[in-house]
Design an enzyme around this catalytic site. Sequence first.
Site, PDB file in Angstrom:
ATOM      1  N   GLU A  24       0.828  -1.199   0.000  1.00  0.00           N
ATOM      2  CA  GLU A  24       0.000   0.000   0.000  1.00  0.00           C
ATOM      3  C   GLU A  24       0.866   1.254   0.000  1.00  0.00           C
ATOM      4  O   GLU A  24       1.991   1.242   0.502  1.00  0.00           O
ATOM      5  CB  GLU A  24      -0.905   0.024   1.244  1.00  0.00           C
ATOM      6  CG  GLU A  24      -1.980  -1.050   1.184  1.00  0.00           C
ATOM      7  CD  GLU A  24      -2.909  -1.071   2.387  1.00  0.00           C
ATOM      8  OE1 GLU A  24      -4.119  -1.194   2.179  1.00  0.00           O
ATOM      9  OE2 GLU A  24      -2.425  -0.983   3.533  1.00  0.00           O
TER      10      GLU A  24
ATOM     11  N   CYS B 167       3.595   8.497   1.075  1.00  0.00           N
ATOM     12  CA  CYS B 167       4.154   7.519   1.995  1.00  0.00           C
ATOM     13  C   CYS B 167       4.282   6.205   1.217  1.00  0.00           C
ATOM     14  O   CYS B 167       3.278   5.665   0.752  1.00  0.00           O
ATOM     15  CB  CYS B 167       3.204   7.373   3.188  1.00  0.00           C
ATOM     16  SG  CYS B 167       3.705   6.129   4.376  1.00  0.00           S
TER      17      CYS B 167
ATOM     18  N   CYS C 299       6.778  -6.982   6.555  1.00  0.00           N
ATOM     19  CA  CYS C 299       7.916  -6.468   7.311  1.00  0.00           C
ATOM     20  C   CYS C 299       8.394  -7.562   8.251  1.00  0.00           C
ATOM     21  O   CYS C 299       7.577  -8.312   8.791  1.00  0.00           O
ATOM     22  CB  CYS C 299       7.512  -5.233   8.118  1.00  0.00           C
ATOM     23  SG  CYS C 299       8.903  -4.423   8.968  1.00  0.00           S
TER      24      CYS C 299
ATOM     25  N   CYS D 286       7.258  -5.559  15.180  1.00  0.00           N
ATOM     26  CA  CYS D 286       6.833  -4.659  16.266  1.00  0.00           C
ATOM     27  C   CYS D 286       5.376  -4.966  16.612  1.00  0.00           C
ATOM     28  O   CYS D 286       4.512  -4.977  15.726  1.00  0.00           O
ATOM     29  CB  CYS D 286       7.002  -3.199  15.858  1.00  0.00           C
ATOM     30  SG  CYS D 286       8.698  -2.797  15.394  1.00  0.00           S
TER      31      CYS D 286
ATOM     32  N   CYS E 160       2.298  -2.666  15.423  1.00  0.00           N
ATOM     33  CA  CYS E 160       2.205  -2.284  14.016  1.00  0.00           C
ATOM     34  C   CYS E 160       1.559  -3.407  13.209  1.00  0.00           C
ATOM     35  O   CYS E 160       1.985  -4.561  13.285  1.00  0.00           O
ATOM     36  CB  CYS E 160       3.602  -1.988  13.474  1.00  0.00           C
ATOM     37  SG  CYS E 160       3.633  -1.632  11.704  1.00  0.00           S
TER      38      CYS E 160
ATOM     39  N   CYS F 277      -0.030   5.681  10.177  1.00  0.00           N
ATOM     40  CA  CYS F 277       1.176   4.953  10.595  1.00  0.00           C
ATOM     41  C   CYS F 277       0.834   3.627  11.241  1.00  0.00           C
ATOM     42  O   CYS F 277       0.029   3.580  12.169  1.00  0.00           O
ATOM     43  CB  CYS F 277       1.957   5.751  11.621  1.00  0.00           C
ATOM     44  SG  CYS F 277       2.469   7.334  11.035  1.00  0.00           S
TER      45      CYS F 277
HETATM   46  N1  SAH Z   1       9.872   0.177   9.486  1.00  0.00           N
HETATM   47  C1  SAH Z   1      10.065   1.600   9.513  1.00  0.00           C
HETATM   48  C2  SAH Z   1       9.128   2.371   8.611  1.00  0.00           C
HETATM   49  C3  SAH Z   1       7.637   2.093   8.657  1.00  0.00           C
HETATM   50  S1  SAH Z   1       6.629   2.580  10.017  1.00  0.00           S
HETATM   51  C4  SAH Z   1       9.970   2.122  10.922  1.00  0.00           C
HETATM   52  O1  SAH Z   1       9.492   1.399  11.770  1.00  0.00           O
HETATM   53  O2  SAH Z   1      10.430   3.233  11.179  1.00  0.00           O
HETATM   54  C5  SAH Z   1       6.470   4.289  10.093  1.00  0.00           C
HETATM   55  C6  SAH Z   1       6.245   4.766  11.534  1.00  0.00           C
HETATM   56  O3  SAH Z   1       4.959   4.391  12.059  1.00  0.00           O
HETATM   57  C7  SAH Z   1       7.266   4.193  12.490  1.00  0.00           C
HETATM   58  O4  SAH Z   1       7.753   5.198  13.327  1.00  0.00           O
HETATM   59  C8  SAH Z   1       6.434   3.200  13.265  1.00  0.00           C
HETATM   60  O5  SAH Z   1       7.021   2.871  14.489  1.00  0.00           O
HETATM   61  C9  SAH Z   1       5.127   3.924  13.379  1.00  0.00           C
HETATM   62  N2  SAH Z   1       4.007   3.065  13.771  1.00  0.00           N
HETATM   63  C10 SAH Z   1       3.865   1.742  13.576  1.00  0.00           C
HETATM   64  N3  SAH Z   1       2.695   1.296  14.085  1.00  0.00           N
HETATM   65  C11 SAH Z   1       2.068   2.370  14.580  1.00  0.00           C
HETATM   66  C12 SAH Z   1       0.804   2.552  15.211  1.00  0.00           C
HETATM   67  N4  SAH Z   1      -0.036   1.541  15.409  1.00  0.00           N
HETATM   68  N5  SAH Z   1       0.470   3.815  15.595  1.00  0.00           N
HETATM   69  C13 SAH Z   1       1.310   4.842  15.389  1.00  0.00           C
HETATM   70  N6  SAH Z   1       2.514   4.728  14.793  1.00  0.00           N
HETATM   71  C14 SAH Z   1       2.898   3.503  14.401  1.00  0.00           C
END
Ligand code: SAH
Length: 364
Positions: free
Chosen positions: A103, A116, A123, A127, A130, A354
């Site tokens: 996406e 974006c 991935c 985490c 996420c 995000c």
């Molecule tokens: N893998 C990379 C890029 C993708 S995520 C990274 O982690 O930086 C982009 C951002 O969204 C990251 O800072 C991530 O930690 C954040 N993110 C992931 N899940 C989220 C959520 N549920 N709510 C808010 N931010 C989130």
Amino acid sequence: MLTFAAPRRAKPARHLADLSMAERRDAVAELGEKAFRADQLSRHYFDRLTHDAAAMTDLPTASRDRLAEALLPSLLTPVREIVCDGGTTRKTLWRLFDGALVESVLMRYPERVTICVSSQAGCGMNCPFCATGQAGLTRNMSTAEIVEQVVAGARALAAGEVPGGPGRVSNIVFMGMGEPMANYKAVIGAVRRMTDPSPHGLGISARGVTVSTVGLVPAIGKLAAEGLPVTLALSLHAPDDELRDTLVPVNTRWKVDEVLDAAWDYARITGRRVSIEYALIKDVNDQEWRADLLGRLVKNRLAHVNLIPLNPTPGSKWTASRPEDERAFVRRLEAHGVPVTVRDTRGREIDGACGQLAAAAPEE
Ligand code: SAH
């Protein structure tokens, strides 16, 4: 479980955007065409945002078809588009040649347009808050697959399909699906195509490009040495190893102090202010003592803290912090003289914010 190496899969077709100008000239010559056709083709793709051979009227008809077929294969097929904010936020679900789904999200603001992009299908960083991380890693994307997301958005903007009149892409953030530093080579190639001047690339300012990472320390060092003034965003989410080990599992490999040292080196070498990303999760990482600890780590550095109210993801028990806790967190950081911003939650209602990109196929 962390997955650094992507599963081996069939590769997408070679595309103009995978290649440097010298490589394009070689590829064109191998097809029996004059090398300058590479420049013409590049102008069509990067300036006029076209991949339609019929529109390339400065090329002889036979050459057009041959060149477009060999160097402009179709890589992304739109599966679904969801919009909100009166059409100024649009999330596109793409199918790649092998069925993998990714996406991208376009966000138009009064003074800028941000795209974006995804850098991997899925991935491997796992985490727990996420949605992408929960789905696991399908495969790395190629340079051209990454660039095509921007070109598609630029094309929609130029054609006036996004409310607000014809426009251009000003910012690109690697905050879609995937860990960009785990697909380093393709990502750097994509950054070069995005920022190289026409006809080599899209000519978007490197200062408008942000690469976000969970903190793969060796790759951050490599990125600093590229001589590309892109912004580094570091997804920290906790200032202490005990909590960060659970929120950002890669922390078991590179600890908070190591990843912050890499970020400060990045700032020193590039002169660019680093963005420390911190998703505020209710009663998990939003305590005032953690704000204090974070403030002490970041103060007097070339950095700012970007707080992200946690976006909801399926199956997660966590939610965003209470507004009063968020305000207290901000105040604590400011007391240390640390610049703080709170990110907007654009796209939340279309699962385009995000951490919400999961690229599920629509119900048939
Ligand atoms: N893998 C990379 C890029 C993708 S995520 C990274 O982690 O930086 C982009 C951002 O969204 C990251 O800072 C991530 O930690 C954040 N993110 C992931 N899940 C989220 C959520 N549920 N709510 C808010 N931010 C989130």
